[in-house]
Design an enzyme around this catalytic site. Structure first.
Site, mmCIF file in Angstrom:
data_model
loop_
_atom_site.group_PDB
_atom_site.id
_atom_site.type_symbol
_atom_site.label_atom_id
_atom_site.label_comp_id
_atom_site.label_asym_id
_atom_site.label_seq_id
_atom_site.Cartn_x
_atom_site.Cartn_y
_atom_site.Cartn_z
ATOM 1 N N SER A 1 -2.525 20.276 -76.252
ATOM 2 C CA SER A 1 -2.236 21.236 -77.660
ATOM 3 C C SER A 1 -2.136 22.419 -76.523
ATOM 4 O O SER A 1 -1.400 22.592 -77.581
ATOM 5 C CB SER A 1 -3.901 21.432 -77.358
ATOM 6 N N CYS B 1 -7.571 13.969 -81.307
ATOM 7 C CA CYS B 1 -7.590 14.815 -79.600
ATOM 8 C C CYS B 1 -7.087 16.108 -79.685
ATOM 9 O O CYS B 1 -7.846 16.395 -80.014
ATOM 10 C CB CYS B 1 -7.167 13.472 -78.815
ATOM 11 N N HIS C 1 -8.608 8.356 -79.771
ATOM 12 C CA HIS C 1 -7.161 7.771 -80.133
ATOM 13 C C HIS C 1 -7.167 5.892 -81.062
ATOM 14 O O HIS C 1 -6.974 5.465 -80.348
ATOM 15 C CB HIS C 1 -6.607 7.823 -79.151
ATOM 16 N N GLU D 1 -5.470 5.123 -82.873
ATOM 17 C CA GLU D 1 -3.419 4.543 -82.989
ATOM 18 C C GLU D 1 -3.523 4.148 -81.801
ATOM 19 O O GLU D 1 -2.627 2.984 -81.578
ATOM 20 C CB GLU D 1 -3.265 5.777 -83.000
HETATM 21 N N1 LIG Z 1 -5.073 12.772 -75.600
HETATM 22 C C1 LIG Z 1 -5.137 14.116 -76.022
HETATM 23 O O1 LIG Z 1 -4.256 14.505 -76.850
HETATM 24 C C2 LIG Z 1 -5.634 15.043 -74.734
HETATM 25 C C3 LIG Z 1 -5.912 16.368 -75.249
HETATM 26 C C4 LIG Z 1 -5.641 17.488 -74.241
HETATM 27 N N2 LIG Z 1 -6.780 17.684 -72.599
HETATM 28 C C5 LIG Z 1 -5.475 18.757 -74.660
HETATM 29 O O2 LIG Z 1 -6.462 19.600 -74.591
HETATM 30 O O3 LIG Z 1 -4.304 18.912 -75.039
#
Ligand SMILES: NC(=O)CC[C@H](N)C(=O)O
EC number: 3.5.1.2
Length: 215
Positions: A59, A93, A191, A193
């Site tokens: 992110s 996520c 996820h 996908e």
């Molecule tokens: N699989 C993911 O999208 C992980 C997210 C990741 N931990 C984040 O904070 O960006």
């Protein structure tokens, strides 16, 4: 012929996997419209979308990309319906972290990397709490096998606005939401996908179809 235009934000992360799942799920829905998948890399790619997916990834890296080309404001305006059109938007996520913190629009509080270093990636059975999602999956229809990768935790939701679609019971017997919906917004901490179970992609596409296709 009418077409349904779905964009997948493709700065980084699992966008190809989402494309494959959308195509598979679409075939099973039996709609007369055609599916048009846009790999979103430039602001113009956001034009006229019926749906948008913000995939998993990192992110902080994705936020940096969003700062370029006014992308953050464009997507924020889009998911809040400021341009008239309100595409159905799904964050998985890291995409959920963007929807809750950077772009805004979904009324949940998320905690990054909530399952800690020792449990960075894991798979777990989730309890689906929404009838449409349970679908026609036999007696175990209310169970979904979730793949979590450095997943965020949803630590609180505004229960007047947000519907919880799936929950995970932790080893300490604490029940946490792991998928939520608020109007045109969908968010999952896991996820879909990366699995062959296409119920989440079908659910997303059905959300899009329910809004009607004006093209
Ligand atoms: N699989 C993911 O999208 C992980 C997210 C990741 N931990 C984040 O904070 O960006």
């Amino acid at each position: 012929m009418a077409s349904v235009k779905i964009g997948i934000l493709a700065f980084q992360g699992a966008f190809e996997e989402h494309k494959r799942c959308l195509e598979n799920a679409w075939d099973k829905l039996g709609s007369n419209a055609t599916l048009d998948i846009i790999i979103v890399k430039r602001p113009n790619d956001l034009t006229d979308l019926d749906g948008l997916i913000l995939p998993g990834g990192e992110s902080t890296t994705m936020s940096k990309f969003l700062e370029r080309n006014n992308f953050q404001k464009l997507i924020s305006d889009l998911v809040k319906g400021h341009n008239g059109k309100l595409p159905v938007t799904w964050g998985t996520c890291a995409g959920l972290i963007l929807l809750a913190n950077t772009i805004g629009g979904i009324d949940v509080t998320v905690n990054r990397n909530t399952y800690g270093r020792q449990n960075e990636s894991f798979e777990a059975s989730l309890m689906l709490t929404n009838d449409e999602l349970k679908g026609n999956n036999g007696i175990n229809g209310n169970i979904y096998h979730g793949v979590f990768i450095r997943a965020p935790g949803i630590v609180s939701v505004d229960s007047n606005r947000v519907e919880v679609l799936a929950e995970l019971t932790n080893i300490d017997h604490q029940v946490r939401p792991v998928a939520v919906r608020q109007g045109n917004l969908l968010a999952t901490t896991f996820h879909p996908e990366l699995t062959d179970d296409d119920r989440w992609h079908k659910y997303f596409l059905q959300m899009v179809l329910e809004r009607g296709i004006p093209h």
